[in-house]
Enzyme design. Structure first.
Site, PDB file in Angstrom:
ATOM      1  N   CYS A 149      -3.341   1.913   2.004  1.00  0.00           N
ATOM      2  CA  CYS A 149      -4.403   1.798   1.312  1.00  0.00           C
ATOM      3  C   CYS A 149      -3.494   1.649  -0.132  1.00  0.00           C
ATOM      4  CB  CYS A 149      -5.710   2.332   1.304  1.00  0.00           C
ATOM      5  SG  CYS A 149      -5.373   4.026   0.761  1.00  0.00           S
ATOM      6  N   CYS A 188      -3.254   5.564  -1.260  1.00  0.00           N
ATOM      7  CA  CYS A 188      -1.866   6.108  -0.428  1.00  0.00           C
ATOM      8  C   CYS A 188      -0.502   5.717  -0.974  1.00  0.00           C
ATOM      9  CB  CYS A 188      -2.051   5.601   1.066  1.00  0.00           C
ATOM     10  SG  CYS A 188      -3.393   5.828   1.923  1.00  0.00           S
TER      11      CYS A 188
END
Length: 84
Positions: A10, A13
């Site tokens: 994501c 991240c």
């Protein structure tokens, strides 16, 4: 030294991975940076929220984007422990 960013890929991240890259560069330590994206592998660390940061198999943070300056302190501490 091994640094792992745990997360499914994501945006958060990816931002944590970028902060980890900055921290490695500014700390000047030899480190291997790795993304861990498989849920099964993430679960092995007992992490309930991503992104998470692991330094030498020790979970340092979970569920937040840690600024590079904070990561640098963890890297320097780990490097000091590693050298006799």
């Amino acid at each position: 030294m091994k640094i792992k960013v745990l997360g499914t890929g994501c945006a958060k991240c990816k931002r944590l991975y970028a902060e980890a890259e900055k921290a490695v560069a500014s700390a000047g330590v030899a480190a291997e940076l790795e993304k861990v994206e498989r849920i099964d592998d993430i679960m092995k660390y007992g992490v309930m929220m991503t992104p998470a940061l692991v330094v030498d198999e020790e979970v340092k943070s979970s569920g937040r984007i840690v600024p590079a300056a904070e990561i640098v302190t963890w890297l320097m501490t780990a490097a000091a422990k590693a050298s006799p």
